[in-house]
Write a protein that holds these residues in place. Sequence first.
Motif: not given
Length: 551
Positions: A310-316, A318-322, A351-354, A420-425
């Motif tokens: 979850l920490d790694d996902i949060s770091e990503y 933050i970069a996406l939101c900035s 989660l990164l896709n969303l 589509f890919i997220a739903q499949r996963i």
Amino acid sequence: MNFNLATAAFFTALAELAIGIGMLTLRARQKARYLVYWSSGFLVFGVGCLLIALRGKIPDFLTIIVSNFSTTLSSVLFYIGICLFFDRRRSWLPWMLVVLSLEAAWMAYYTYITYNTSARVYVYSTAQILIALMMLQTLFTVGRERRENINPEVVAVTLLLLVAHGARMIGSPFFPAPQDFLASGNFQTMLAFGLMLIHINYGFAFGNMHASALYAELGAALTDAKAKDRQKVEVLGYIGHDLRAPLATISGYSALLLADAHEKQHKRLLTIQRSVKYQLDLIDELLEYARAELQPLAVQPVSTDFHLLLDDISEYAIALCSQQNNRFRFHAPDRMPRQIVLDGKRLQQVLLNLLSNAAKFTRDGVVTLSVTAEPEGSACALRFAVSDTGIGIDLNRNADIFGAFQKIQAASGSTGLGLFIAQRIVSAMGGSLSVASIAGQGTTFSFGLSAPIIDASDSGWSGARQREIEPGGPSPRPAVPRHAMPEDRVLDELASLALHGRLTDIERWIERHADEADRAPFVAQLRDLLERFDFDGVHALALHRGSLSGT
């Protein structure tokens, strides 16, 4: 009305004629040749029964010769239809025509030369038995060749017909038919009525045969469609791989050239790199889709440090939101398991896709990742939600946003494969992705998963690090002087290109219309938006004329 043989023949005629007309109507839509012969068989049998019911009111030629010939002819027509249905040569047809001719001759003999009702019963039943035996031989041969049970309904009805006619021949010496056949006793009347009912059952049997044929055609068409769809996906995969290799080469060489490029070349090389990165991202989505379609989605649960993930996902995030000046929030419960068993890479991909979608369609807003965890014995019920305060989705359009190549917004610049890919996963991991949204107010995607806990004791549960990251600063768009803007007609073209995410065409548009010194502020804003693939921003910039500063 007395219920006698004439009455039974009349009602049987109505039923047979109705079945025949129904099959003719079906033939008009289905275009199957065997339906013509089956419907004709019911029609001629119905005519024969109608003639029997009119005995004493019309000539004997019609009520005896023609009626019996018609009812026997119906069996021959059924045989022809069966041969057409199974695509077999009609080898017994000449013999059946011989039987028909002999039956007609003997019927005439025992009507006009020697009037003998019992003899006519023997002649009629013998003809029916011979034709039924030929039909059964054909059905058994087809079943043996195809090594399967061929339409047991038709076989059962034909066997019943054979048994009824055999019983009639055996019982006739004990219960002889009178000169007036319609005045026969209970034995002959019940047998004749039973034969008519058995004949009607051919309608149900042939209906099942036709339904099985339609089902087989549908199955073949579905298999063919799946094969063609698979071929298309394979071609998509091949094309994606073939396109990726030269693009990667172009990207590598442009990076080498950047080291020795002067300012003007530097700008053009950056444009090349932006375009290559954009195209590579699209190709990667297509390849991911092709892999998901061509092979079962592989999910490999392993021991995972849930807090670290979850920490790694949060770091990503933050970069996406900035990129669009969004605030990122991470909400988690006070106690969560640290070590769980799940596919961390797949969960991160979802989660990164969303989060990427949320950041892409939100500007100067808030993107939130929420996680809850509830113990369930030796497992843990996890709930994930990604929400934003962006443009939202109009769910009333009845669009399947989880379908392949479905874009949430036309200006997204993507292939429309992410959800589509997220739903499949998520489905492969045992969950289901759901969405709640109000257009103009934001969107929330959520799903639940169950994961075994490595250490279910209290020591295995601890609090996750909460996060709330403010954007680096406001993202005001500097006012561009009106004289620095291209004319409205040209800006409308830019807005249309941005709406459809056409990056390369926008680069060409800049070269044609905006590469002039007095338009430098506008071009600078435009290129900054393209750097971030912000097509929404480009679209807004092209239409943002009411708030431009004056000259």
